[in-house]
Design a protein around this motif. Structure first.
Motif, PDB file in Angstrom:
ATOM      1  N   UNK A 187       1.285  -1.201   0.072  1.00 25.52           N
ATOM      2  CA  UNK A 187       0.068  -0.056  -0.402  1.00 25.52           C
ATOM      3  C   UNK A 187       0.509   0.968   0.149  1.00 25.52           C
ATOM      4  N   UNK A 188       1.747   1.143   1.145  1.00 22.75           N
ATOM      5  CA  UNK A 188       2.628   2.268   0.855  1.00 22.75           C
ATOM      6  C   UNK A 188       3.722   2.239  -0.531  1.00 22.75           C
ATOM      7  N   UNK A 189       3.799   1.247  -0.998  1.00 27.83           N
ATOM      8  CA  UNK A 189       4.724   1.240  -2.577  1.00 27.83           C
ATOM      9  C   UNK A 189       3.431   2.131  -3.652  1.00 27.83           C
ATOM     10  N   UNK A 190       2.082   1.945  -3.178  1.00 29.98           N
ATOM     11  CA  UNK A 190       0.533   2.629  -4.349  1.00 29.98           C
ATOM     12  C   UNK A 190       0.960   3.607  -4.312  1.00 29.98           C
ATOM     13  N   UNK A 191       1.296   3.974  -2.267  1.00 25.37           N
ATOM     14  CA  UNK A 191       0.704   5.449  -2.644  1.00 25.37           C
ATOM     15  C   UNK A 191       1.553   6.286  -3.199  1.00 25.37           C
ATOM     16  N   UNK A 192       3.052   6.268  -2.898  1.00 21.60           N
ATOM     17  CA  UNK A 192       4.196   7.009  -3.640  1.00 21.60           C
ATOM     18  C   UNK A 192       4.164   7.049  -5.206  1.00 21.60           C
ATOM     19  N   UNK A 243       0.892   5.970  -7.392  1.00 20.71           N
ATOM     20  CA  UNK A 243      -0.284   7.138  -7.375  1.00 20.71           C
ATOM     21  C   UNK A 243       0.093   8.480  -7.292  1.00 20.71           C
ATOM     22  N   UNK A 244       0.621   9.054  -6.315  1.00 28.55           N
ATOM     23  CA  UNK A 244       0.898  10.164  -6.784  1.00 28.55           C
ATOM     24  C   UNK A 244       1.933  10.987  -7.767  1.00 28.55           C
ATOM     25  N   UNK A 245       3.332   9.827  -7.915  1.00 33.79           N
ATOM     26  CA  UNK A 245       3.725  10.000  -8.394  1.00 33.79           C
ATOM     27  C   UNK A 245       3.745  10.379 -10.414  1.00 33.79           C
TER      28      UNK A 245
END
Lengths: 186, 469
Positions: free
Chosen positions: B3-8, B10-12
């Protein structure tokens, strides 16, 4: 339309027309970067100007190794970091803990949610914002960030972690979650 | 973790497509900075170095020229006036025995000396040799007047040790009536001419005047400006600006050197500080009673979003605690995105802004002597090269002057012409007082603005003193 090589050659000869072409080619993309690193769009415009001044002044140092856009991008990031240092120097204090949470009403853009995301990033304390951008978006390591910003490796990690938490909380509280991703913050 | 990786990610991903258009005028501002940027590459440093070397070379060359020229002229003057005379002209003789050029000649003993007059034991035979002149023998008979000298006889003269006469000796000699062989000038004439020199104190420089003069001046100046609108001025900006701008009395300060080319013409150059300015009316200035910043993030270094258009350029401000409002037209520009100033509760602080620009001028002026008696009257005219060195905008309120900004788009280099009349009145032996009504005008447009051109001109009453170097 002239090729990028011709534009670069013109810029090396200090021709204003070529400089304008280079600006037109990259200004929008670079302005987006500047907006992420700046506290507001006025600072972003200053960074963009400083960045292009540095691009034109140091163009002879570009050796055609790697992408030209990547080279300009690094210069813009350096200009943003320089701006951050000047702010710290002028204020005489570390703005990490006492910066105002300033959100001004800026120009209306078509992509509102993206604009709101930018505003939330801009509302981060300066050092958090820069670390977050460098690590999460640009892909720098914490070691590179610590060397660039002259902070410790651990501080860089801590800043990033806090920036991330602040962003998540703000996105949650402002109910931007669904607009960004339903997956991320569940 | 995922999820953390997804957060970065997605924002990126979201931010990668973020490419807002910068404001339309940003390129203009960048171009202005490019034109005025002082650190653009090594060429700029080369220019600085060249300018520095040129300055040093000019200073050295000027020193050498002034010094050597003065020495040369002095030497030429002495050579002309103190050279050995071709004949024993009394005047030239008197000057030829000046001490510093009175070199003792090699003593020569005549092969055939004049005979002593056998019947006159008082007759004194003297050998005179002055300043390398062809040796002349004078036969001087003291205390015997109306005597005549005849050609020397074959008998050898009694040799007398010759002591070179000094100027004092000439003064001491009591001379009767003397006649000199070969119809040379009489010793009386010579001695009389010696007396012309004075009392024994030789002032070799009394008649020498340097062609160089130092001129220090200060003058009040009333500066006007001419606005020359061009076809792009579709909104009648010229009229609006002229209605709301007043001229100011400023001043000039100068340190110049004058060089006399001949009796009529002098050339003048040096350095002057020229200050000019104008007053801007109907711009009301407000601030918060606590002087809190009105713009940006609340920091004093945020800058100021407003600017004011004037005929001399656009004023930008550096004090974010002030708010400006044009009560006459639309000369105040407010960039987009700032808080609405109508929400501020402000007090009026003042309504008059003074624009000041200071230039270092290198003038090149020619002066023509119209009337050259004790008082001189000259016509003067020339050209000046003006470099912008000070730039400020001052707000005056309650007698206090605060510098709150500066004028943008002012050219660094400008060329001006000047003309006028100079009255020179002597106040002592070497010092003249100058009074010079002068008019000057810029011939290059002072502003880089594209809407209209500005050619300031001014009237000044220059006062100063000059003294020879």
């Amino acid at each position: 339309m002239e090729s990028i090589d011709d534009i670069i050659k013109g810029c090396l000869k200090n021709r204003r027309k070529a400089q304008k072409q280079l600006y037109d080619l990259f200004s929008a993309k670079m302005y987006g970067i500047c907006m992420r690193y700046a506290k507001n769009h006025h600072d972003a415009q200053d960074i963009l100007q400083d960045g292009f001044i540095n691009v034109f002044a140091n163009l002879q140092n570009y050796k055609n190794k790697g992408s030209f856009e990547g080279w300009i991008r690094r210069i813009m990031i350096n200009a943003a970091i320089q701006k951050y240092r000047e702010k710290i120097s002028n204020l005489g204090v570390n703005t990490l803990d006492n910066e105002l949470d300033y959100n001004e009403q800026t120009v209306e853009y078509d992509k509102l949610e993206l604009n709101e995301l930018i505003e939330i990033i801009q509302s981060l304390p300066s050092q958090y914002r820069i670390v977050f951008n460098m690590f999460a978006i640009e892909g720098y390591s914490h070691k590179e960030i610590s060397e660039t910003l002259k902070i410790s490796d651990n501080t860089s990690r801590t800043n990033y972690s806090r920036a991330r938490n602040i962003l998540r909380n703000k996105l949650k509280s402002e109910k931007k979650v669904s607009k960004l991703s339903n997956v991320v913050l569940k | 973790m995922n999820k953390k990786e997804n957060f970065e990610n997605i924002i990126k991903k979201k931010l990668e497509g973020y490419q807002p258009q910068p404001p339309a005028d940003l390129w203009d501002r960048l171009e202005y900075r490019l034109e005025n940027n002082k650190n653009l590459g090594w060429k700029q440093y080369v220019r600085y170095a060249a300018a520095f070397l040129l300055l040093i070379a000019s200073a050295w060359g000027g020193y050498e020229f002034i010094y050597k020229n003065a020495v040369h002229e002095e030497v030429a003057y002495e050579a002309e006036h103190f050279a050995k005379p071709e004949s024993l002209d009394p005047i030239t003789l008197s000057e030829s025995i000046r001490p510093e050029i009175h070199k003792k000649p090699a003593r020569q003993v005549p092969e055939k000396t004049a005979p002593i007059y056998e019947d006159d034991p008082d007759l004194l035979i003297a050998e005179e040799d002055i300043e390398g002149i062809e040796k002349e023998d004078f036969y001087i008979k003291e205390k015997q007047q109306n005597d005549t000298i005849t050609e020397p006889a074959d008998e050898p003269l009694q040799q007398i040790d010759f002591i070179e006469p000094t100027y004092a000796d000439y003064q001491k000699i009591e001379v009767g009536e003397v006649s000199i062989h070969r119809d040379e000038p009489s010793i009386d004439d010579m001695l009389a001419s010696v007396e012309l020199v004075g009392d024994g104190v030789f002032d070799d420089h009394a008649e020498y005047t340097s062609p160089w003069t130092l001129y220090v001046n200060a003058s009040p100046q009333y500066a006007f400006r001419i606005n020359s609108s061009n076809p792009k001025d579709l909104v009648g900006a010229k009229t609006i600006l002229e209605q709301n701008e007043n001229h100011l009395i400023t001043y000039n300060l100068g340190l110049n050197f004058k060089y006399s080319l001949n009796e009529r013409i002098e050339m003048e150059s040096g350095l002057s500080y020229v200050r000019m300015g104008q007053s801007i009316r109907n711009i009301r200035v407000y601030n918060d009673r606590q002087r809190r910043p009105l713009f940006g993030d609340g920091s004093l270094d945020f800058g100021h979003p407003q600017s004011v258009i004037t005929s001399m350029g656009e004023i930008s401000f550096n004090d974010p605690t002030l708010y400006f409002d044009d009560v006459h037209s639309d000369r105040v520009k407010m960039r987009r995105g700032y808080d609405d100033p109508d929400n501020f509760e402000l007090r009026e602080k003042g309504d008059r802004l003074n624009q000041h620009l200071g230039f270092i001028e290198i003038p090149v002026v020619l002066r023509y002597n119209l009337y050259d008696r004790q008082t001189k009257i000259q016509l003067k005219g020339g050209v000046g090269f003006n470099y912008l060195v000070t730039n400020s905008v001052v707000l005056k309120q309650d007698g206090i002057r605060n510098s709150i900004g500066k004028t943008a788009l002012v050219r660094n280099w400008n060329v001006s012409v000047s003309g006028g009349v100079a009255f020179l009145v002597p106040v002592s032996n070497n010092i003249n007082f100058h009074l010079e009504p002068t008019a000057n005008m810029f011939v290059t447009s002072m502003t880089q603005g594209k809407e209209y051109n500005v050619f300031p001109f001014g009237l000044s009453l220059s006062t100063g003193i000059s003294m020879p170097l």
